[in-house]
Design an enzyme around this catalytic site. Structure first.
Site, PDB file in Angstrom:
ATOM      1  CG  HIS A 167       1.006   5.191   4.155  1.00  0.00           C
ATOM      2  ND1 HIS A 167       0.180   5.082   5.250  1.00  0.00           N
ATOM      3  CD2 HIS A 167       1.757   4.065   4.141  1.00  0.00           C
ATOM      4  CE1 HIS A 167       0.439   3.943   5.880  1.00  0.00           C
ATOM      5  NE2 HIS A 167       1.390   3.308   5.227  1.00  0.00           N
ATOM      6  CG  HIS A 191      -0.272  -0.271   2.516  1.00  0.00           C
ATOM      7  ND1 HIS A 191       0.120  -1.534   2.904  1.00  0.00           N
ATOM      8  CD2 HIS A 191       0.104   0.562   3.515  1.00  0.00           C
ATOM      9  CE1 HIS A 191       0.694  -1.469   4.100  1.00  0.00           C
ATOM     10  NE2 HIS A 191       0.706  -0.200   4.491  1.00  0.00           N
TER      11      HIS A 191
HETATM   12  P1  5GP Z   1       1.631   0.317   7.399  1.00  0.00           P
HETATM   13  O1  5GP Z   1       1.935   0.538   8.846  1.00  0.00           O
HETATM   14  O2  5GP Z   1       1.578  -1.158   7.080  1.00  0.00           O
HETATM   15  O3  5GP Z   1       2.524   1.077   6.477  1.00  0.00           O
HETATM   16  O4  5GP Z   1       0.203   0.933   7.149  1.00  0.00           O
HETATM   17  C1  5GP Z   1      -0.982   0.267   7.409  1.00  0.00           C
HETATM   18  C2  5GP Z   1      -2.045   1.315   7.531  1.00  0.00           C
HETATM   19  O5  5GP Z   1      -3.316   0.683   7.494  1.00  0.00           O
HETATM   20  C3  5GP Z   1      -2.000   2.101   8.848  1.00  0.00           C
HETATM   21  O6  5GP Z   1      -1.779   3.467   8.586  1.00  0.00           O
HETATM   22  C4  5GP Z   1      -3.347   1.827   9.488  1.00  0.00           C
HETATM   23  O7  5GP Z   1      -3.866   2.956  10.133  1.00  0.00           O
HETATM   24  C5  5GP Z   1      -4.191   1.398   8.306  1.00  0.00           C
HETATM   25  N1  5GP Z   1      -5.277   0.504   8.659  1.00  0.00           N
HETATM   26  C6  5GP Z   1      -5.187  -0.634   9.401  1.00  0.00           C
HETATM   27  N2  5GP Z   1      -6.391  -1.216   9.515  1.00  0.00           N
HETATM   28  C7  5GP Z   1      -7.271  -0.430   8.838  1.00  0.00           C
HETATM   29  C8  5GP Z   1      -8.676  -0.531   8.608  1.00  0.00           C
HETATM   30  O8  5GP Z   1      -9.369  -1.458   9.044  1.00  0.00           O
HETATM   31  N3  5GP Z   1      -9.232   0.447   7.850  1.00  0.00           N
HETATM   32  C9  5GP Z   1      -8.495   1.486   7.335  1.00  0.00           C
HETATM   33  N4  5GP Z   1      -9.156   2.397   6.599  1.00  0.00           N
HETATM   34  N5  5GP Z   1      -7.171   1.601   7.546  1.00  0.00           N
HETATM   35  C10 5GP Z   1      -6.552   0.652   8.288  1.00  0.00           C
END
Ligand code: 5GP
Length: 186
Positions: free
Chosen positions: A174, A172
């Site tokens: 951001h 993903h």
């Molecule tokens: P990472 O830390 O893997 O780069 O980012 C994962 C992102 O997914 C985090 O910013 C977290 O807030 C988001 N996230 C996790 N679970 C959910 C969810 O159920 N719904 C949404 N909209 N975002 C989520």
């Protein structure tokens, strides 16, 4: 003239930290909003302790998430793609879904994901055959920025692996904006 500059920090950040950050900016600095940036500040207030603790939790959760990264199990994002879990969708086409992050780090914080994971649990798993979808994701990030009204200055981040605090193993991007970013990121 507010000519946008693409930050070429992608590779620099990836090779040093595993975290990939790309930015579009119209003026000087970019900076990240991860709490660990507070370690760089000289005056450590009580808030510093909270931030340090949050960073520790984030790191522990990221290490735990990485253990099952490649077991092929669905992630929370699969349930968002199937609409089993609701989300606020900003952009969608047949290959890409963009939705608001549940825990925003900026006034605009949107996640851009491939609908078909195809082995892309993280950017570090990318192969040549993924080139097309990787380009589509970046282009979707630009569409999101335009839709959200932040085209003049926004940041695109990919956290790759536990040392970059990746918590969901479905690639993903951001897309962050709506406030002044600073540099370096935490
Ligand atoms: P990472 O830390 O893997 O780069 O980012 C994962 C992102 O997914 C985090 O910013 C977290 O807030 C988001 N996230 C996790 N679970 C959910 C969810 O159920 N719904 C949404 N909209 N975002 C989520």
């Amino acid at each position: 003239m507010a000519a946008a500059l693409i930050s070429f920090s992608l590779l620099r950040n990836y090779t040093t930290t595993g975290r990939i950050v790309a930015g579009v900016r119209t003026s000087r600095g970019l900076c990240a909003h991860r709490s660990s940036i507070n370690f760089l500040t000289p005056n450590r207030s009580p808030r510093y302790l909270c931030r340090a603790s949050a960073t520790h939790d984030e790191e522990a959760a990221a290490k735990a998430a990485a253990i099952n990264a490649d077991n092929g199990a669905p992630t929370i994002f699969d349930k968002i793609i199937s609409k089993e879990i609701p989300s606020t969708i900003v952009y969608e086409d047949d290959k890409v879904l963009a939705f608001k992050d549940i825990n925003p780090e900026a006034p605009v914080h949107v996640l851009v994901i491939p609908k078909f994971r195809d082995g892309l649990t993280q950017l570090g798993k990318a192969e040549q055959r993924h080139g097309e979808i990787l380009g589509q994701l970046l282009y979707a990030a630009r569409i999101v920025a335009e839709k959200e009204g932040i085209l003049e200055g926004f940041r695109v981040v990919i956290n790759n692996g536990p040392s970059a605090c990746q918590s969901v193993y479905h690639l993903h991007l951001h897309v962050l904006g709506g406030r002044q970013m600073h540099w370096p990121p935490g």
